[in-house]
Design an enzyme around this catalytic site. Structure first.
Site, PDB file in Angstrom:
ATOM      1  N   ASN A   9       0.880  -1.170   0.000  1.00  0.00           N
ATOM      2  CA  ASN A   9       0.000   0.000   0.000  1.00  0.00           C
ATOM      3  C   ASN A   9       0.916   1.218   0.000  1.00  0.00           C
ATOM      4  OD1 ASN A   9      -1.722   2.097   0.477  1.00  0.00           O
ATOM      5  ND2 ASN A   9      -2.423   1.390   2.485  1.00  0.00           N
ATOM      6  N   TRP A  10       1.014   1.828  -1.159  1.00  0.00           N
ATOM      7  CA  TRP A  10       1.950   2.959  -1.271  1.00  0.00           C
ATOM      8  C   TRP A  10       1.446   4.212  -0.559  1.00  0.00           C
ATOM      9  CZ3 TRP A  10       3.973   3.121  -7.086  1.00  0.00           C
ATOM     10  CH2 TRP A  10       4.693   1.936  -7.339  1.00  0.00           C
ATOM     11  N   LYS A  11       0.160   4.211  -0.201  1.00  0.00           N
ATOM     12  CA  LYS A  11      -0.452   5.407   0.414  1.00  0.00           C
ATOM     13  C   LYS A  11      -0.197   6.613  -0.498  1.00  0.00           C
ATOM     14  CE  LYS A  11      -0.192   3.135   4.817  1.00  0.00           C
ATOM     15  NZ  LYS A  11      -0.191   3.227   6.283  1.00  0.00           N
ATOM     16  N   HIS A  95      -9.605   1.307   4.787  1.00  0.00           N
ATOM     17  CA  HIS A  95      -8.337   1.460   5.511  1.00  0.00           C
ATOM     18  C   HIS A  95      -8.559   2.401   6.703  1.00  0.00           C
ATOM     19  CE1 HIS A  95      -4.210   2.527   6.453  1.00  0.00           C
ATOM     20  NE2 HIS A  95      -3.847   1.449   5.790  1.00  0.00           N
ATOM     21  N   GLU A  97      -6.927   4.774   7.773  1.00  0.00           N
ATOM     22  CA  GLU A  97      -6.693   6.189   7.467  1.00  0.00           C
ATOM     23  C   GLU A  97      -7.913   6.809   6.795  1.00  0.00           C
ATOM     24  OE1 GLU A  97      -2.982   5.504   5.453  1.00  0.00           O
ATOM     25  OE2 GLU A  97      -2.068   4.970   7.376  1.00  0.00           O
ATOM     26  N   GLU A 166      -5.430  -4.838  10.404  1.00  0.00           N
ATOM     27  CA  GLU A 166      -4.411  -3.813  10.594  1.00  0.00           C
ATOM     28  C   GLU A 166      -4.676  -3.077  11.911  1.00  0.00           C
ATOM     29  OE1 GLU A 166      -2.495  -2.718   6.568  1.00  0.00           O
ATOM     30  OE2 GLU A 166      -4.080  -1.300   6.997  1.00  0.00           O
ATOM     31  N   GLY A 172       2.564   2.293  10.701  1.00  0.00           N
ATOM     32  CA  GLY A 172       3.520   3.383  10.561  1.00  0.00           C
ATOM     33  C   GLY A 172       4.237   3.748  11.851  1.00  0.00           C
ATOM     34  N   SER A 210       3.408  -2.172  10.246  1.00  0.00           N
ATOM     35  CA  SER A 210       4.858  -2.256  10.464  1.00  0.00           C
ATOM     36  C   SER A 210       5.425  -3.639  10.123  1.00  0.00           C
ATOM     37  CB  SER A 210       5.222  -1.844  11.891  1.00  0.00           C
ATOM     38  OG  SER A 210       4.824  -0.496  12.134  1.00  0.00           O
ATOM     39  N   GLY A 231       2.862  -1.107   4.177  1.00  0.00           N
ATOM     40  CA  GLY A 231       2.966   0.307   3.861  1.00  0.00           C
ATOM     41  C   GLY A 231       4.400   0.703   3.598  1.00  0.00           C
ATOM     42  N   GLY A 232       5.054   1.263   4.606  1.00  0.00           N
ATOM     43  CA  GLY A 232       6.393   1.830   4.441  1.00  0.00           C
ATOM     44  C   GLY A 232       7.388   0.918   3.741  1.00  0.00           C
TER      45      GLY A 232
HETATM   46  P1  13P Z   1       3.029   0.333   7.598  1.00  0.00           P
HETATM   47  O1  13P Z   1       3.517  -0.948   6.993  1.00  0.00           O
HETATM   48  O2  13P Z   1       3.754   1.544   7.102  1.00  0.00           O
HETATM   49  O3  13P Z   1       2.911   0.248   9.079  1.00  0.00           O
HETATM   50  O4  13P Z   1       1.517   0.533   7.042  1.00  0.00           O
HETATM   51  C1  13P Z   1       0.637  -0.510   7.144  1.00  0.00           C
HETATM   52  C2  13P Z   1      -0.584  -0.156   6.378  1.00  0.00           C
HETATM   53  O5  13P Z   1      -1.334   0.720   6.758  1.00  0.00           O
HETATM   54  C3  13P Z   1      -0.840  -0.891   5.134  1.00  0.00           C
HETATM   55  O6  13P Z   1      -2.114  -0.631   4.647  1.00  0.00           O
END
Ligand code: 13P
Length: 252
Positions: A9-11, A95, A97, A166, A172, A210, A231-232
């Site tokens: 997930n590149w956000k 998600h 967010e 999640e 994050g 994470s 994500g990251g």
């Molecule tokens: P991180 O891997 O950066 O913690 O993000 C997880 C996430 O929200 C994937 O959708």
């Protein structure tokens, strides 16, 4: 065993040049055939670029959201049929967010899932508790309520979704759920899916929060963890490739 699914997930990250370099490095580093299923969920403006960059690769294209409406006067929204035209195979839906910053309710998430499925897009339905909810022992109730809304609105189609657990406090933050904590919630979600469909055992339940090159193997080794939503670490080719490799070793 089903192949694991590793989704990035590149956000709200990337640029034309960054995307090209990242996909180039992923393609160069991937084994053929890939030992797990792979997807990247990218910002909407880059879908056509990614559709080109991913051609002939084992990486599927994903979006990060889908409208809860199918067409019409909804400024700024992107509907499932539009995503489908760009070859989108997956879309993250609900998600944390989006729930947190855009006020998405369980009902809206359920509608988005329904419309994604109707257009042939596999929704990756995200559920998870906040730290306060975990500390007040509401984790099970929260994730069950979030998933129940989606099950209720989608009837027998529910077997076509992917679920992602999640925990909000792990996103994050560098603070990962322990494999035992994650497995415990995945077990709850699996049981809930089993009550809804006979297909529950083949439905992927991903862990996100994470996940990185160092902790992926242990998390992915849990019996009810069928992949990761990353994500990251999905923005760094070496890290994302290491997670894919860990998933592949488990399937071997
Ligand atoms: P991180 O891997 O950066 O913690 O993000 C997880 C996430 O929200 C994937 O959708």
């Amino acid at each position: 065993m089903n192949q694991k699914l590793i989704a990035g997930n590149w956000k709200m990250n990337g640029s034309l040049s960054f995307n090209q370099a990242l996909v180039g490095a992923l393609r160069a580093g991937l084994q053929s055939p890939a030992a797990c299923r792979i997807a990247v969920c990218v910002p909407a403006p880059y879908l056509s670029q990614l559709a080109e960059l991913l051609k002939g690769s084992p990486i599927d294209l994903g979006a990060q959201d889908v409208s809860s409406h199918d067409a019409g006067a909804y400024t700024g929204e992107v509907c499932a049929a539009m995503l489908r035209e760009f070859g989108v195979r997956y879309a993250t839906v609900g998600h944390s967010e989006r729930r947190q910053y855009h006020g998405e309710t369980d009902a809206v998430v359920a509608d988005k899932v329904r419309l994604a499925l109707a257009s042939g897009i596999t929704p990756i339905v995200c559920v998870g508790e906040t730290l306060a909810q975990r500390e007040s022992e509401q984790t099970e109730a929260v994730v069950k309520r979030q998933l129940a809304a989606v099950i209720h609105a989608n009837g027998h189609c529910i077997s076509e979704i992917v679920v992602a657990y999640e925990p909000v406090w792990a996103i994050g933050t560098g603070r990962t759920a322990t494999p035992a904590q994650a497995q415990q919630v995945h077990g709850v979600l699996r049981a809930q899916l089993k009550a809804a469909t006979e297909q529950a055992d083949r439905m992927p339940i991903l862990y996100g929060g994470s996940m990185n090159a160092a902790n992926a193997a242990e998390l992915l080794g849990q019996p009810d963890i069928d992949g990761g939503l990353i994500g990251g670490a999905s923005l760094k080719a070496a890290d994302f490739l290491a997670i894919i490799a860990a998933a592949g070793r488990l399937a071997a």
